[in-house]
Design a protein around this motif. Sequence first.
Motif, PDB file in Angstrom:
ATOM      1  N   GLU A 159       0.271  -1.427  -0.664  1.00 43.91           N
ATOM      2  CA  GLU A 159      -0.123   0.502  -0.179  1.00 43.91           C
ATOM      3  C   GLU A 159       1.129   1.237   0.188  1.00 43.91           C
ATOM      4  O   GLU A 159       1.710   0.764   0.880  1.00 43.91           O
ATOM      5  CB  GLU A 159      -1.211   0.069   1.496  1.00 43.91           C
ATOM      6  N   ILE A 160       0.180   2.600  -1.132  1.00 43.32           N
ATOM      7  CA  ILE A 160       1.340   3.662  -0.629  1.00 43.32           C
ATOM      8  C   ILE A 160       0.241   4.829  -0.003  1.00 43.32           C
ATOM      9  O   ILE A 160      -0.907   4.790  -1.152  1.00 43.32           O
ATOM     10  CB  ILE A 160       1.655   3.736  -2.168  1.00 43.32           C
ATOM     11  N   GLU A 161       0.518   5.664   0.212  1.00 43.09           N
ATOM     12  CA  GLU A 161      -0.605   6.242   1.022  1.00 43.09           C
ATOM     13  C   GLU A 161      -0.228   7.994   1.114  1.00 43.09           C
ATOM     14  O   GLU A 161       0.969   8.412   1.796  1.00 43.09           O
ATOM     15  CB  GLU A 161      -1.105   6.420   1.820  1.00 43.09           C
ATOM     16  N   PHE A 162      -0.597   9.411   0.216  1.00 41.23           N
ATOM     17  CA  PHE A 162      -0.333   9.890   0.263  1.00 41.23           C
ATOM     18  C   PHE A 162      -1.130  11.010   1.668  1.00 41.23           C
ATOM     19  O   PHE A 162      -1.779  10.858   2.004  1.00 41.23           O
ATOM     20  CB  PHE A 162      -0.899  10.993  -0.067  1.00 41.23           C
ATOM     21  N   ASP A 163      -0.151  10.879   3.138  1.00 43.78           N
ATOM     22  CA  ASP A 163      -0.595  11.324   4.003  1.00 43.78           C
ATOM     23  C   ASP A 163      -0.442  12.545   4.081  1.00 43.78           C
ATOM     24  O   ASP A 163       0.428  13.593   3.930  1.00 43.78           O
ATOM     25  CB  ASP A 163       0.334  11.050   4.972  1.00 43.78           C
ATOM     26  N   PHE A 164      -1.722  13.880   4.519  1.00 48.60           N
ATOM     27  CA  PHE A 164      -1.462  15.569   3.810  1.00 48.60           C
ATOM     28  C   PHE A 164      -2.072  16.102   5.569  1.00 48.60           C
ATOM     29  O   PHE A 164      -2.293  17.164   5.718  1.00 48.60           O
ATOM     30  CB  PHE A 164      -2.527  16.256   2.937  1.00 48.60           C
ATOM     31  N   VAL A 165      -1.939  15.357   6.385  1.00 48.71           N
ATOM     32  CA  VAL A 165      -1.663  15.504   7.528  1.00 48.71           C
ATOM     33  C   VAL A 165      -0.605  15.741   8.263  1.00 48.71           C
ATOM     34  O   VAL A 165      -0.161  16.214   8.649  1.00 48.71           O
ATOM     35  CB  VAL A 165      -2.216  14.711   8.341  1.00 48.71           C
ATOM     36  N   GLY A 166       0.392  14.108   8.941  1.00 51.80           N
ATOM     37  CA  GLY A 166       1.746  14.151   8.486  1.00 51.80           C
ATOM     38  C   GLY A 166       2.479  14.746   7.162  1.00 51.80           C
ATOM     39  O   GLY A 166       3.845  14.695   7.726  1.00 51.80           O
ATOM     40  N   HIS A 167       1.762  15.148   5.943  1.00 51.16           N
ATOM     41  CA  HIS A 167       2.511  15.442   5.090  1.00 51.16           C
ATOM     42  C   HIS A 167       4.031  14.779   4.549  1.00 51.16           C
ATOM     43  O   HIS A 167       5.092  15.144   5.123  1.00 51.16           O
ATOM     44  CB  HIS A 167       3.300  17.423   5.176  1.00 51.16           C
ATOM     45  N   ARG A 168       3.630  13.216   4.385  1.00 51.48           N
ATOM     46  CA  ARG A 168       4.450  12.651   4.144  1.00 51.48           C
ATOM     47  C   ARG A 168       4.136  11.204   3.112  1.00 51.48           C
ATOM     48  O   ARG A 168       2.609  10.991   3.461  1.00 51.48           O
ATOM     49  CB  ARG A 168       5.038  11.612   5.770  1.00 51.48           C
ATOM     50  N   LEU A 169       5.165  10.247   2.326  1.00 52.26           N
ATOM     51  CA  LEU A 169       4.602   9.623   1.444  1.00 52.26           C
ATOM     52  C   LEU A 169       4.858   7.520   2.557  1.00 52.26           C
ATOM     53  O   LEU A 169       5.841   8.217   2.620  1.00 52.26           O
ATOM     54  CB  LEU A 169       5.189   9.549   0.175  1.00 52.26           C
ATOM     55  N   VAL A 170       4.007   7.114   2.769  1.00 58.12           N
ATOM     56  CA  VAL A 170       3.995   6.118   3.403  1.00 58.12           C
ATOM     57  C   VAL A 170       4.081   4.764   2.878  1.00 58.12           C
ATOM     58  O   VAL A 170       2.827   4.596   1.748  1.00 58.12           O
ATOM     59  CB  VAL A 170       2.942   5.787   4.453  1.00 58.12           C
ATOM     60  N   ALA A 171       4.716   3.971   2.174  1.00 61.62           N
ATOM     61  CA  ALA A 171       4.677   2.569   1.741  1.00 61.62           C
ATOM     62  C   ALA A 171       5.037   1.423   3.130  1.00 61.62           C
ATOM     63  O   ALA A 171       5.917   1.971   3.800  1.00 61.62           O
ATOM     64  CB  ALA A 171       5.477   2.492   0.669  1.00 61.62           C
ATOM     65  N   ARG A 172       3.971   0.614   2.741  1.00 66.30           N
ATOM     66  CA  ARG A 172       3.955  -0.420   3.787  1.00 66.30           C
ATOM     67  C   ARG A 172       3.506  -1.298   2.969  1.00 66.30           C
ATOM     68  O   ARG A 172       2.940  -1.278   2.122  1.00 66.30           O
ATOM     69  CB  ARG A 172       2.880  -0.057   5.250  1.00 66.30           C
ATOM     70  N   THR A 173       4.497  -2.383   3.789  1.00 66.59           N
ATOM     71  CA  THR A 173       3.894  -3.973   2.806  1.00 66.59           C
ATOM     72  C   THR A 173       3.216  -5.162   4.569  1.00 66.59           C
ATOM     73  O   THR A 173       3.738  -4.552   4.997  1.00 66.59           O
ATOM     74  CB  THR A 173       4.713  -4.783   1.753  1.00 66.59           C
ATOM     75  N   SER A 174       2.298  -6.075   3.308  1.00 66.78           N
ATOM     76  CA  SER A 174       2.480  -7.510   4.210  1.00 66.78           C
ATOM     77  C   SER A 174       3.444  -7.731   5.373  1.00 66.78           C
ATOM     78  O   SER A 174       2.991  -8.482   5.900  1.00 66.78           O
ATOM     79  CB  SER A 174       1.473  -7.930   3.941  1.00 66.78           C
TER      80      SER A 174
END
Length: 313
Positions: free
Chosen positions: A69-84
């Motif tokens: 999963e990849i998420e644009f975090d517009f609260v913490g202003h970061r891009l997050v990539a995470r795997t299972s």
Amino acid sequence: MANAGTVWPELSYTHWRDTAATMQLWTQIVGKVRLTQTPWLNHGWQVPLYVTARGLGTSPMPAGNEILEIEFDFVGHRLVARTSRGEERTLPLEPQTVADFHHRLIHLLDRIGVTVVIRDMPNEVPNPIRFSQDRTHAAYDRAAAHDFWRALIRVDRIFKLFRTGFLGKTSPVHFFWGSFDLAVTRFSGRTAPRHPGGVPGLPDTITREAYSHEVSSAGFWPGSEAFPQAAFYSYAYPEPAGFRDRAVTPGARYDGTLGEFILPYDTVRNAAEPEALLLDFLSTTYAAAADTGGWDRTALECPIGVPGRVRQV
């Protein structure tokens, strides 16, 4: 820009055009990662992003035997990539060139064992520059990005409510990174005439697959250089005779150049009941398409859903 507590924030395109242009290209890079990882789904539904509690995300996508999963975090202003597998990596969302964002994302994914090669050319933007070479677009205004996401939250909720009133085939509410808009689409159930193609920056094969069946589609975009105003839109494909002449929500108009009904975002934002006005726009423009197109409305429609209440059959 409005503060984060405003329900319907101000979205002046001229105030955040540089950030909007950069964000569109960043979302295209992430969207193309999803495109390379996910089997094709009808109408290209495997590629969009989705509104999340912190921004815009891909939802789970295949990564070998795991998911990514990849998420644009517009609260913490970061891009997050995470795997299972439990890996998580982040990139700061800050002023940076598209070329740097592209390089950093591909490197980040490689560090968590996801090797991807995406098509390097943007879609549906004028005068495209390869992602790896784009040092022109580099703006990121935190407040502007946050306000855009806050607007998407409000729109997403009403689009999803509208979606509950249809028994026929309907799309999820999803964010298309090519055109940089949030959209929801209803289908009559009939095939459509072959689309002529010709959409700038989009292969005809993709356009024709997307419009293989008759649709009434509505959406929201934040504006562009060609149309520098945040607005809601609604169109039918193919457009039935009489569609553009139908009376719809007060404040909306048919734009002959765009080929769709337009309702300015500010008209909704400043209304006494913004949600009701937007829902009426979605409903009346759909009715215009369904009535002039001869849809079987009795078979396709149902009352708007109510939380916790089973639909009566």
